[in-house]
Design an enzyme around this catalytic site. Structure first.
Site, PDB file in Angstrom:
ATOM      1  CE1 TYR A   1      50.028  37.100  30.472  1.00 52.81           C
ATOM      2  CE2 TYR A   1      49.695  36.934  32.840  1.00 52.81           C
ATOM      3  CZ  TYR A   1      49.623  36.371  31.574  1.00 52.81           C
ATOM      4  OH  TYR A   1      49.138  35.090  31.421  1.00 52.81           O
TER       5      TYR A   1
ATOM      6  CB  SER B   1      46.205  35.119  33.834  1.00 52.73           C
ATOM      7  OG  SER B   1      47.269  34.923  34.744  1.00 52.73           O
TER       8      SER B   1
HETATM    9  P1  NAP Z   1      52.679  29.292  25.346  1.00 49.16           P
HETATM   10  O1  NAP Z   1      52.993  27.874  25.669  1.00 49.16           O
HETATM   11  O2  NAP Z   1      53.765  30.298  25.326  1.00 49.16           O
HETATM   12  O3  NAP Z   1      51.913  29.298  23.937  1.00 49.16           O
HETATM   13  C1  NAP Z   1      51.475  30.523  23.425  1.00 49.16           C
HETATM   14  C2  NAP Z   1      50.688  30.286  22.154  1.00 49.16           C
HETATM   15  O4  NAP Z   1      50.176  31.562  21.706  1.00 49.16           O
HETATM   16  C3  NAP Z   1      51.529  29.732  21.022  1.00 49.16           C
HETATM   17  O5  NAP Z   1      50.730  28.854  20.271  1.00 49.16           O
HETATM   18  C4  NAP Z   1      51.886  30.973  20.218  1.00 49.16           C
HETATM   19  O6  NAP Z   1      52.119  30.714  18.829  1.00 49.16           O
HETATM   20  C5  NAP Z   1      50.612  31.775  20.371  1.00 49.16           C
HETATM   21  N1  NAP Z   1      50.799  33.214  20.146  1.00 49.16           N
HETATM   22  C6  NAP Z   1      51.665  34.058  20.764  1.00 49.16           C
HETATM   23  N2  NAP Z   1      51.525  35.299  20.265  1.00 49.16           N
HETATM   24  C7  NAP Z   1      50.569  35.219  19.314  1.00 49.16           C
HETATM   25  C8  NAP Z   1      50.001  36.153  18.433  1.00 49.16           C
HETATM   26  N3  NAP Z   1      50.395  37.442  18.426  1.00 49.16           N
HETATM   27  N4  NAP Z   1      49.035  35.743  17.566  1.00 49.16           N
HETATM   28  C9  NAP Z   1      48.638  34.444  17.552  1.00 49.16           C
HETATM   29  N5  NAP Z   1      49.145  33.505  18.361  1.00 49.16           N
HETATM   30  C10 NAP Z   1      50.104  33.887  19.230  1.00 49.16           C
HETATM   31  O7  NAP Z   1      51.594  29.881  26.340  1.00 49.16           O
HETATM   32  P2  NAP Z   1      50.518  29.167  27.299  1.00 49.16           P
HETATM   33  O8  NAP Z   1      51.108  29.075  28.637  1.00 49.16           O
HETATM   34  O9  NAP Z   1      49.935  27.979  26.658  1.00 49.16           O
HETATM   35  O10 NAP Z   1      49.443  30.339  27.386  1.00 49.16           O
HETATM   36  C11 NAP Z   1      48.201  30.283  26.711  1.00 49.16           C
HETATM   37  C12 NAP Z   1      47.281  31.309  27.347  1.00 49.16           C
HETATM   38  O11 NAP Z   1      47.094  30.997  28.730  1.00 49.16           O
HETATM   39  C13 NAP Z   1      47.826  32.732  27.300  1.00 49.16           C
HETATM   40  O12 NAP Z   1      46.766  33.640  27.049  1.00 49.16           O
HETATM   41  C14 NAP Z   1      48.373  32.946  28.709  1.00 49.16           C
HETATM   42  O13 NAP Z   1      48.394  34.305  29.072  1.00 49.16           O
HETATM   43  C15 NAP Z   1      47.385  32.130  29.513  1.00 49.16           C
HETATM   44  N6  NAP Z   1      47.882  31.718  30.827  1.00 49.16           N
HETATM   45  C16 NAP Z   1      48.943  30.853  30.922  1.00 49.16           C
HETATM   46  C17 NAP Z   1      49.391  30.501  32.201  1.00 49.16           C
HETATM   47  C18 NAP Z   1      50.542  29.562  32.410  1.00 49.16           C
HETATM   48  O14 NAP Z   1      50.999  29.419  33.566  1.00 49.16           O
HETATM   49  N7  NAP Z   1      51.047  28.892  31.386  1.00 49.16           N
HETATM   50  C19 NAP Z   1      48.765  31.029  33.334  1.00 49.16           C
HETATM   51  C20 NAP Z   1      47.707  31.888  33.177  1.00 49.16           C
HETATM   52  C21 NAP Z   1      47.270  32.237  31.915  1.00 49.16           C
HETATM   53  P3  NAP Z   1      53.587  30.323  18.259  1.00 49.16           P
HETATM   54  O15 NAP Z   1      53.778  28.872  18.598  1.00 49.16           O
HETATM   55  O16 NAP Z   1      53.462  30.558  16.796  1.00 49.16           O
HETATM   56  O17 NAP Z   1      54.564  31.222  18.951  1.00 49.16           O
END
Ligand code: NAP
Length: 249
Positions: free
Chosen positions: A157, A143
């Site tokens: 985080y 991130s």
């Molecule tokens: P998101 O839309 O909230 O989706 C999160 C995903 O992770 C969902 O599929 C969720 O499953 C799964 N998850 C959560 N806790 C889990 C666990 N304990 N075991 C297995 N699966 C789990 O998040 P996102 O934005 O796509 O983020 C994906 C990654 O990108 C993360 O690592 C996040 O830190 C990183 N990231 C995101 C951003 C951003 O701006 N969006 C920026 C930087 C980094 P369920 O559907 O079952 O809840």
């Protein structure tokens, strides 16, 4: 279509969902991991199979080693593992460190860091030529918070993602001669549901001015970078950390 397997942790929603759909279209058999949202995971599987691909949904909490081992065992039954998108991750409510409970800090580190490290270990055991594998690609999800630290929002985080950067550099070098490439993406502000956890209404829109491109990114834009890192187009890239952040890096 090949029988090559791609595991996407957190493949049910957001960035993981977008990556799972693209991997399915590229001919991988996709193991769509989720932890709570079964309906969303099943929808991803349905979309992949409706387009002629192969996918299964596997429930598992990456904070638990036993669930990770079961996830990889499920993938083993389908074919050789070639791709791990080490993506599952969570944020929590906007807080300073001196306001955080120990339970919250542990949860973030267990999911974002411990989970990613154990998943990477299991992938190396299957992909490395040292273990009889034929190579593969691990894409870790860091991130922009790994470099700006997320002060006032969630420094735990930021720290959990800083560890992912170091894992990527170290593991990338460790297995570079064994056919396994290990890279990370550092997304900036991407329009997914993760921002709801911060408790700041409209956080994505609010951040637009701070982004040089003056807009948030999409999950698809991150997934395109994931696809490049999984492909032969990036055959000389390992141990690298690539921002996907509209210039905010
Ligand atoms: P998101 O839309 O909230 O989706 C999160 C995903 O992770 C969902 O599929 C969720 O499953 C799964 N998850 C959560 N806790 C889990 C666990 N304990 N075991 C297995 N699966 C789990 O998040 P996102 O934005 O796509 O983020 C994906 C990654 O990108 C993360 O690592 C996040 O830190 C990183 N990231 C995101 C951003 C951003 O701006 N969006 C920026 C930087 C980094 P369920 O559907 O079952 O809840």
């Amino acid at each position: 279509m090949t029988d090559n397997i791609a595991i996407v942790t957190g493949g049910s929603r957001g960035i993981g969902r977008a990556a799972a759909l693209k991997l399915g279209r590229a001919g991988y058999t996709v193991v769509v991991n989720y932890t709570a949202n079964e309906a969303a995971a099943n929808e991803v599987v349905k979309s992949i199979t409706a387009a002629g691909g192969r996918a299964v949904a596997v429930k598992g909490d990456v904070a638990l080693e036993s669930d990770i081992l079961a996830l990889f065992a499920a993938a083993d039954r389908l074919g050789p593992l070639k791709v791990l998108v080490n993506n599952a991750g969570v944020m929590d409510q906007q807080n300073r460190l001196d306001e955080m409970t120990t339970a919250r800090i542990r949860r973030i580190l267990d999911i974002n860091t411990f989970g990613a490290i154990i998943c990477a270990r299991e992938a190396v055991k299957r992909m490395s030529t040292k273990h009889g594998g034929t190579g593969g690609s691990i894409v870790n999800m860091s991130s922009a918070a790994a470099y700006h630290g997320a002060p006032g929002l969630g420094v735990e985080y930021g720290a959990s993602k800083g560890a992912i950067d170091v894992l990527t550099i170290g593991l990338g070098r460790e297995v570079a001669a064994e056919g396994v490439r290990v890279n990370a993406l550092r997304p900036g502000i991407i329009d997914t549901e993760i921002h709801d956890s911060s408790g700041i209404p409209g956080r994505v829109k609010m951040m637009r001015d701070a982004i040089p491109m003056k807009r948030e990114g999409t999950a698809d834009e991150v997934a395109d970078a994931i696809m490049w890192l999984c492909s032969e187009q990036s055959s000389y890239v390992t141990g690298s950390i690539i921002p996907v952040a509209g210039g905010r890096c």
